[in-house]
Design a protein around this motif. Structure first.
Motif, PDB file in Angstrom:
ATOM      1  N   ALA A 233       0.842  -1.200   0.000  1.00 37.34           N
ATOM      2  CA  ALA A 233       0.000   0.000   0.000  1.00 37.34           C
ATOM      3  C   ALA A 233       0.877   1.250   0.000  1.00 37.34           C
ATOM      4  CB  ALA A 233      -0.914   0.008   1.217  1.00 37.34           C
ATOM      5  N   ARG A 234       0.545   2.212  -0.880  1.00 34.18           N
ATOM      6  CA  ARG A 234       1.307   3.456  -1.010  1.00 34.18           C
ATOM      7  C   ARG A 234       0.389   4.665  -0.781  1.00 34.18           C
ATOM      8  NH1 ARG A 234       2.080   0.094  -5.198  1.00 34.18           N
ATOM      9  NH2 ARG A 234       4.142  -0.875  -5.428  1.00 34.18           N
ATOM     10  N   PRO A 235       0.103   5.027   0.455  1.00 35.46           N
ATOM     11  CA  PRO A 235      -0.649   6.266   0.695  1.00 35.46           C
ATOM     12  C   PRO A 235       0.230   7.465   0.346  1.00 35.46           C
ATOM     13  CG  PRO A 235       0.111   5.319   2.750  1.00 35.46           C
ATOM     14  CD  PRO A 235       0.458   4.319   1.699  1.00 35.46           C
ATOM     15  N   PHE A 236      -0.379   8.512  -0.202  1.00 39.21           N
ATOM     16  CA  PHE A 236       0.419   9.671  -0.587  1.00 39.21           C
ATOM     17  C   PHE A 236      -0.361  10.960  -0.339  1.00 39.21           C
ATOM     18  CE2 PHE A 236      -2.124   8.878  -4.299  1.00 39.21           C
ATOM     19  CZ  PHE A 236      -2.342  10.123  -4.899  1.00 39.21           C
ATOM     20  N   LEU A 237       0.387  12.063  -0.206  1.00 35.43           N
ATOM     21  CA  LEU A 237      -0.184  13.394  -0.011  1.00 35.43           C
ATOM     22  C   LEU A 237      -0.006  14.183  -1.300  1.00 35.43           C
ATOM     23  CD1 LEU A 237      -1.349  15.548   1.950  1.00 35.43           C
ATOM     24  CD2 LEU A 237       1.035  16.162   2.485  1.00 35.43           C
ATOM     25  N   ALA A 238      -1.126  14.648  -1.885  1.00 36.58           N
ATOM     26  CA  ALA A 238      -1.079  15.371  -3.147  1.00 36.58           C
ATOM     27  C   ALA A 238      -0.660  16.820  -2.917  1.00 36.58           C
ATOM     28  CB  ALA A 238      -2.441  15.321  -3.841  1.00 36.58           C
ATOM     29  N   LEU A 239       0.308  17.295  -3.685  1.00 38.16           N
ATOM     30  CA  LEU A 239       0.794  18.665  -3.601  1.00 38.16           C
ATOM     31  C   LEU A 239       0.166  19.505  -4.712  1.00 38.16           C
ATOM     32  CD1 LEU A 239       4.580  17.930  -2.985  1.00 38.16           C
ATOM     33  CD2 LEU A 239       2.756  18.243  -1.290  1.00 38.16           C
ATOM     34  N   ASP A 240      -0.171  20.753  -4.388  1.00 34.76           N
ATOM     35  CA  ASP A 240      -0.745  21.697  -5.372  1.00 34.76           C
ATOM     36  C   ASP A 240      -1.992  21.122  -6.040  1.00 34.76           C
ATOM     37  OD1 ASP A 240       1.341  23.489  -4.863  1.00 34.76           O
ATOM     38  OD2 ASP A 240       2.619  22.537  -6.373  1.00 34.76           O
ATOM     39  N   ALA A 241      -2.813  20.404  -5.280  1.00 33.63           N
ATOM     40  CA  ALA A 241      -4.040  19.849  -5.840  1.00 33.63           C
ATOM     41  C   ALA A 241      -5.101  20.940  -5.965  1.00 33.63           C
ATOM     42  CB  ALA A 241      -4.558  18.724  -4.957  1.00 33.63           C
ATOM     43  N   THR A 242      -5.918  20.851  -7.008  1.00 35.17           N
ATOM     44  CA  THR A 242      -6.992  21.828  -7.242  1.00 35.17           C
ATOM     45  C   THR A 242      -8.287  21.105  -7.577  1.00 35.17           C
ATOM     46  OG1 THR A 242      -6.438  22.008  -9.596  1.00 35.17           O
ATOM     47  CG2 THR A 242      -5.380  23.566  -8.081  1.00 35.17           C
ATOM     48  N   THR A 243      -9.386  21.785  -7.336  1.00 36.78           N
ATOM     49  CA  THR A 243     -10.688  21.261  -7.723  1.00 36.78           C
ATOM     50  C   THR A 243     -10.927  21.554  -9.199  1.00 36.78           C
ATOM     51  OG1 THR A 243     -11.822  23.317  -7.169  1.00 36.78           O
ATOM     52  CG2 THR A 243     -11.531  21.708  -5.396  1.00 36.78           C
ATOM     53  N   ARG A 244     -12.069  21.084  -9.730  1.00 38.25           N
ATOM     54  CA  ARG A 244     -12.389  21.350 -11.124  1.00 38.25           C
ATOM     55  C   ARG A 244     -12.503  22.850 -11.388  1.00 38.25           C
ATOM     56  NH1 ARG A 244     -14.339  17.969 -14.933  1.00 38.25           N
ATOM     57  NH2 ARG A 244     -14.851  16.392 -13.347  1.00 38.25           N
ATOM     58  N   ALA A 245     -12.926  23.616 -10.354  1.00 42.97           N
ATOM     59  CA  ALA A 245     -13.062  25.064 -10.511  1.00 42.97           C
ATOM     60  C   ALA A 245     -11.730  25.795 -10.373  1.00 42.97           C
ATOM     61  CB  ALA A 245     -14.053  25.598  -9.486  1.00 42.97           C
ATOM     62  N   GLY A 246     -10.664  25.065 -10.061  1.00 45.34           N
ATOM     63  CA  GLY A 246      -9.350  25.679  -9.947  1.00 45.34           C
ATOM     64  C   GLY A 246      -8.979  26.104  -8.546  1.00 45.34           C
ATOM     65  N   ASN A 247      -9.793  25.795  -7.543  1.00 48.04           N
ATOM     66  CA  ASN A 247      -9.491  26.158  -6.162  1.00 48.04           C
ATOM     67  C   ASN A 247      -8.533  25.141  -5.545  1.00 48.04           C
ATOM     68  OD1 ASN A 247     -11.345  28.332  -6.312  1.00 48.04           O
ATOM     69  ND2 ASN A 247     -13.046  26.910  -5.875  1.00 48.04           N
ATOM     70  N   GLY A 285     -13.000  16.397  -5.161  1.00 44.65           N
ATOM     71  CA  GLY A 285     -14.330  16.326  -5.751  1.00 44.65           C
ATOM     72  C   GLY A 285     -14.322  15.688  -7.121  1.00 44.65           C
ATOM     73  N   LEU A 286     -13.145  15.321  -7.628  1.00 43.41           N
ATOM     74  CA  LEU A 286     -13.022  14.653  -8.921  1.00 43.41           C
ATOM     75  C   LEU A 286     -12.728  13.178  -8.703  1.00 43.41           C
ATOM     76  CD1 LEU A 286     -10.803  17.326 -10.687  1.00 43.41           C
ATOM     77  CD2 LEU A 286     -13.270  17.039 -10.913  1.00 43.41           C
ATOM     78  N   ARG A 287     -13.026  12.408  -9.688  1.00 48.49           N
ATOM     79  CA  ARG A 287     -12.811  10.975  -9.578  1.00 48.49           C
ATOM     80  C   ARG A 287     -11.413  10.623 -10.083  1.00 48.49           C
ATOM     81  NH1 ARG A 287     -16.129   6.268 -12.824  1.00 48.49           N
ATOM     82  NH2 ARG A 287     -15.119   4.471 -11.824  1.00 48.49           N
TER      83      ARG A 287
END
Length: 454
Positions: A233-247, A285-287
């Motif tokens: 198992a490789r849990p990870f923390l996403a950097l600079d992640a944004t929603t579909r609206a760009g937030n 909020g994205l798949r």
């Protein structure tokens, strides 16, 4: 050693000069006690110990190899397709002199247990100038009394002449031989440690030997396990992640491998099923759920595994604006979506030992829209560091949207590669999951894996 030397000399003196003897003299192998030939190959029992495999059909004799160098054989016989080698042995027997006129058979351990030094009484005492002789080692027969987590307990310790650092040749019940080194000696027992992939069972017998230990670090011969299963198992923390609206979003995910591999009976065939891997992204909020799975059948030996299978890649569709065929400008309100999922053909390959040094590769060809294209690929290299610890590096990616790279270590928590083994893996790396829109989740991972071999 006087009796074996006289016996060997007598055998050599009585034997006429033979092609094997002349070849051994030319090659500097010493005297030959006996020799036989089979299908153009000559086998010579050497007075210095071991059996020399010779080719005598050329102008110059050729030494192919030497086997069993720590043992002395005095007679060789060809029986059908087998070489029967009769070994010369030394055995010591004890007799009680409680009644000097009536010697009675006695326990050798009892005779030697009361004194560390063995005094030989003769009719004439040795002169003061004569050096003290070291008693010959006792050919003690040992028995495996317990096996646990790679540690082997042997019957017989100090009282049987077994010391720390001694080597013991164990004959297993499946007609294999392993040479172990004693790491601890007690009064009535001794402890030895198995090498990677070696196995013995309670009841196996052994004797002291001068042969080198058989444990090998980089290329052990454990045989292919009957059953393996586990996960990574490789849990990870996403950097600079944004929603579909760009937030901006606090996001992460998991990239998971899981597998089971089974070898039916004693056949060199391995059947396996794997999730390799499947990803889950959270927080935007994205798949994000790309992955791959397959079943495969492989031909597997100690140092090679090659196989083929069938599976599938799955994930989200990649969508982008449609282009005008004349102007190549984006057509407003019109998108084209392309799927990188579908059935696949899988290939698997391993070069090297499963628990030693190896290179492994797994890849798939994706079948989509009446054409074949690259689906996924992942590789691994493993380098043993100690008998229980290995360094590995792995990485890969797929058209469906998962990518990773990692560097870590593997350690035997229990066992040494055979039945009852538990392997722990831990690594640091980076993981990327894509939802098909060009906004992947990417970040560092700290992973852990467990493999069981019941």
């Amino acid at each position: 050693m006087l009796l074996p030397t006289l016996l060997a000399s007598a055998i050599v003196a009585q034997a006429p000069a033979s092609p094997a003897s002349r070849a051994a003299e030319t090659l500097g192998l010493g005297p030959v006690l006996d020799a036989v030939a089979h299908q153009g190959v000559t086998y010579a029992a050497l007075g210095r110990g071991g059996i020399a495999v010779l080719k005598l059909d050329g102008a110059t004799p050729q030494l192919v190899r030497r086997v069993e160098e720590g043992r002395r054989f005095v007679r060789l016989v060809i029986v059908n397709q087998s070489l029967l080698a009769i070994e010369q042995r030394e055995e010591a027997h004890a007799f009680s002199l409680a009644t000097p006129e009536q010697p009675q058979p006695d326990s050798l351990a009892s005779a030697l247990g009361s004194a560390r030094d063995l005094t030989v009484v003769t009719e004439a005492p040795p002169t003061p100038q004569a050096p003290a002789r070291t008693p010959p080692p006792v050919a003690a027969r040992l028995t495996v009394t317990a096996v646990k987590d790679g540690d082997v307990t042997l019957s017989g310790g100090d009282t049987a002449g077994v010391r720390e650092g001694a080597r013991v040749r164990v004959r297993t019940q499946d007609s294999r031989e392993v040479v172990l080194e004693v790491v601890e000696s007690r009064e009535h027992s001794a402890l030895a440690r198995l090498g990677r992939g070696e196995s013995v069972r309670v009841g196996d017998t052994g004797t002291l030997t001068d042969a080198p230990v058989t444990a090998r670090l980089f290329f052990p011969e454990p045989g292919v396990p009957r059953l393996r299963y586990g996960f990574h198992a490789r849990p990870f923390l996403a950097l600079d992640a944004t929603t579909r609206a760009g937030n901006s979003a606090r996001a992460g995910g998991l990239l998971l491998d899981a597998f089971v591999a089974w070898r039916p009976g004693d056949s060199p065939v391995v059947l396996s099923a794997r999730l390799e891997p499947v990803g889950f992204g959270l927080g935007t909020g994205l798949r994000h759920s790309p992955g791959a799975a397959y079943v495969a059948v492989a031909y597997a030996t100690d140092f090679l595994e090659v196989g083929i299978g069938a599976g599938a890649l799955f994930g989200q569709k990649a969508c982008y604006p449609a282009l005008d065929p004349d102007t190549y400008q984006e057509v407003e309100g019109k998108n084209v979506c392309e799927s990188n999922a579908g059935p696949s053909i899988q290939q698997v390959l391993r070069l090297g030992a499963l628990d030693g040094f190896h290179l492994a590769w797994s890849s798939s060809i994706l079948s989509r829209d009446n054409q074949f294209r690259f689906g996924s690929g992942r590789g691994e290299v493993q380098v043993p560091l100690t008998p229980s610890l290995s360094l590995f590096g792995a990485g890969g990616g797929a058209a469906s949207g998962w990518n990773f790279g990692e560097l870590g270590v593997r350690s035997f928590l229990r066992g040494n590669g055979g039945v009852g083994t538990t392997v722990l893996s831990a690594s640091l790396g980076i993981v990327s999951l894509s939802d098909g829109t060009g906004n992947p989740l990417t970040g560092p991972s700290v992973s852990i894996g467990i493999e069981r071999r019941p």
